[in-house]
Write a protein that holds these residues in place. Structure first.
Motif, PDB file in Angstrom:
ATOM      1  N   ASP A  42      72.199 -63.698   9.572  1.00 33.99           N
ATOM      2  CA  ASP A  42      71.122 -63.833   8.587  1.00 33.99           C
ATOM      3  C   ASP A  42      71.681 -63.967   7.174  1.00 33.99           C
ATOM      4  O   ASP A  42      71.225 -64.807   6.387  1.00 33.99           O
ATOM      5  N   LEU A  43      72.668 -63.146   6.842  1.00 34.13           N
ATOM      6  CA  LEU A  43      73.271 -63.207   5.513  1.00 34.13           C
ATOM      7  C   LEU A  43      74.095 -64.483   5.348  1.00 34.13           C
ATOM      8  O   LEU A  43      74.120 -65.092   4.271  1.00 34.13           O
ATOM      9  N   ARG A  44      74.768 -64.867   6.421  1.00 34.33           N
ATOM     10  CA  ARG A  44      75.536 -66.110   6.370  1.00 34.33           C
ATOM     11  C   ARG A  44      74.621 -67.283   6.024  1.00 34.33           C
ATOM     12  O   ARG A  44      74.934 -68.102   5.154  1.00 34.33           O
ATOM     13  N   GLU A  45      73.480 -67.346   6.698  1.00 32.85           N
ATOM     14  CA  GLU A  45      72.525 -68.428   6.443  1.00 32.85           C
ATOM     15  C   GLU A  45      71.943 -68.338   5.038  1.00 32.85           C
ATOM     16  O   GLU A  45      71.757 -69.357   4.357  1.00 32.85           O
ATOM     17  N   LYS A  46      71.662 -67.117   4.603  1.00 32.02           N
ATOM     18  CA  LYS A  46      71.098 -66.913   3.264  1.00 32.02           C
ATOM     19  C   LYS A  46      72.034 -67.450   2.188  1.00 32.02           C
ATOM     20  O   LYS A  46      71.623 -68.208   1.287  1.00 32.02           O
ATOM     21  N   TYR A  47      73.309 -67.060   2.250  1.00 29.53           N
ATOM     22  CA  TYR A  47      74.248 -67.474   1.214  1.00 29.53           C
ATOM     23  C   TYR A  47      74.602 -68.950   1.319  1.00 29.53           C
ATOM     24  O   TYR A  47      74.830 -69.612   0.294  1.00 29.53           O
ATOM     25  N   ALA A  48      74.647 -69.484   2.534  1.00 31.75           N
ATOM     26  CA  ALA A  48      74.859 -70.923   2.688  1.00 31.75           C
ATOM     27  C   ALA A  48      73.710 -71.691   2.047  1.00 31.75           C
ATOM     28  O   ALA A  48      73.922 -72.745   1.421  1.00 31.75           O
ATOM     29  N   GLY A  49      72.494 -71.153   2.179  1.00 35.01           N
ATOM     30  CA  GLY A  49      71.337 -71.769   1.534  1.00 35.01           C
ATOM     31  C   GLY A  49      71.449 -71.745   0.020  1.00 35.01           C
ATOM     32  O   GLY A  49      71.028 -72.692  -0.671  1.00 35.01           O
ATOM     33  N   GLU A  50      72.045 -70.675  -0.515  1.00 30.80           N
ATOM     34  CA  GLU A  50      72.232 -70.591  -1.967  1.00 30.80           C
ATOM     35  C   GLU A  50      73.263 -71.602  -2.450  1.00 30.80           C
ATOM     36  O   GLU A  50      73.112 -72.183  -3.530  1.00 30.80           O
ATOM     37  N   VAL A  51      74.312 -71.818  -1.658  1.00 33.39           N
ATOM     38  CA  VAL A  51      75.277 -72.859  -1.998  1.00 33.39           C
ATOM     39  C   VAL A  51      74.576 -74.208  -2.051  1.00 33.39           C
ATOM     40  O   VAL A  51      74.750 -74.997  -2.990  1.00 33.39           O
ATOM     41  N   ASP A  52      73.764 -74.468  -1.047  1.00 32.40           N
ATOM     42  CA  ASP A  52      73.034 -75.733  -0.964  1.00 32.40           C
ATOM     43  C   ASP A  52      72.102 -75.910  -2.162  1.00 32.40           C
ATOM     44  O   ASP A  52      72.036 -76.996  -2.750  1.00 32.40           O
ATOM     45  N   ALA A  53      71.402 -74.855  -2.532  1.00 34.44           N
ATOM     46  CA  ALA A  53      70.472 -74.935  -3.662  1.00 34.44           C
ATOM     47  C   ALA A  53      71.205 -75.227  -4.970  1.00 34.44           C
ATOM     48  O   ALA A  53      70.740 -76.029  -5.800  1.00 34.44           O
ATOM     49  N   ASN A  54      72.350 -74.593  -5.157  1.00 33.72           N
ATOM     50  CA  ASN A  54      73.134 -74.843  -6.373  1.00 33.72           C
ATOM     51  C   ASN A  54      73.716 -76.254  -6.382  1.00 33.72           C
ATOM     52  O   ASN A  54      73.800 -76.885  -7.443  1.00 33.72           O
ATOM     53  N   GLU A  55      74.074 -76.771  -5.206  1.00 34.86           N
ATOM     54  CA  GLU A  55      74.586 -78.132  -5.131  1.00 34.86           C
ATOM     55  C   GLU A  55      73.500 -79.131  -5.514  1.00 34.86           C
ATOM     56  O   GLU A  55      73.764 -80.093  -6.256  1.00 34.86           O
ATOM     57  N   HIS A  56      72.279 -78.914  -5.027  1.00 37.19           N
ATOM     58  CA  HIS A  56      71.172 -79.816  -5.373  1.00 37.19           C
ATOM     59  C   HIS A  56      70.862 -79.750  -6.865  1.00 37.19           C
ATOM     60  O   HIS A  56      70.612 -80.781  -7.505  1.00 37.19           O
ATOM     61  N   ALA A  57      70.887 -78.543  -7.434  1.00 38.81           N
ATOM     62  CA  ALA A  57      70.633 -78.385  -8.866  1.00 38.81           C
ATOM     63  C   ALA A  57      71.722 -79.078  -9.683  1.00 38.81           C
ATOM     64  O   ALA A  57      71.438 -79.743 -10.701  1.00 38.81           O
ATOM     65  N   ALA A  58      72.972 -78.947  -9.247  1.00 38.63           N
ATOM     66  CA  ALA A  58      74.079 -79.593  -9.947  1.00 38.63           C
ATOM     67  C   ALA A  58      73.973 -81.111  -9.865  1.00 38.63           C
ATOM     68  O   ALA A  58      74.289 -81.819 -10.830  1.00 38.63           O
TER      69      ALA A  58
END
Length: 215
Positions: A42-58
């Protein structure tokens, strides 16, 4: 004089660099957290999602910088330097996202200390990139120029650290891993992780060039 006043000048390139640098650092912190909590799905997926969100914002920031380049006649630094820098910065967070995807696609079930160490170095590099970018608007100050060059040197040293960690990890992998599929997986992951610091070094080299040309 009137003609000059009618032309778009400067834009907000430095602010956009700062915003992108923030997403790189936040993405790197989420990436390291994903590695640290990899055994908890669950945490792995959560933090991977945060990486993805920051990549889209960048990505949005990169698009805005390139759009602004077409609309701005007078830029604060050379146009090619702006284009190269924002795209090199974008490569960093793209690689973090790619690394998350590779680990998921290869169905990696656990990570080792070498992966954690490479993740830690990646974070340090990304934080140094963010810091270096914040100094760009004040290169007319001698102490700022010195600080920027020192930060670029720190990134170079960290990249060398990542090289050493990867070489050691590869050596251990080929000596000890008996499962060919696992060997292929881990080799690809080590290479992805080490390349993050390579891309940070690319940014450091660009910033060093900007500093020397504009200080």
């Amino acid at each position: 004089m009137i003609f000059g006043k009618l032309l778009p000048q400067d834009g907000n390139f430095f602010e956009l660099f700062n915003e992108h640098g923030k997403y790189i650092a936040e993405g790197a912190r989420a990436f390291l957290a994903m590695i640290q909590y990899y055994d908890t799905p669950d945490l792995r997926e959560k933090y991977a999602g945060e990486v993805d969100a920051n990549e889209h914002a960048a990505d949005k920031v990169t698009t805005e910088v390139n759009r602004l380049l077409h609309r701005t006649f007078i830029t604060p630094i050379d146009r090619e330097q702006i284009h190269s820098l924002i795209n090199a910065m974008d490569d960093i967070i793209d690689l973090m996202q790619d690394s998350c995807e590779v680990m998921a696609l290869y169905d990696v079930q656990r990570v080792n200390e070498d992966v954690r160490r490479l993740g830690e170095i990646s974070l340090k590099c990304c934080e140094r990139v963010q810091h270096a970018v914040t100094l760009l608007p004040r290169l007319n100050q001698a102490e700022v120029t010195e600080a920027a060059l020192k930060t670029c040197e720190e990134i170079d040293r960290l990249e060398s650290d990542a090289d050493r960690v990867m070489r050691s990890a590869m050596s251990r992998l080929f000596r000890e891993e008996q499962d060919t599929r696992e060997l292929i997986k881990m080799k690809a992951i080590y290479e992805h992780l080490e390349t993050i610091s390579d891309r940070c070094e690319d940014v450091a080299n660009l910033i060093e060039g900007i500093v020397l040309e504009n200080s």
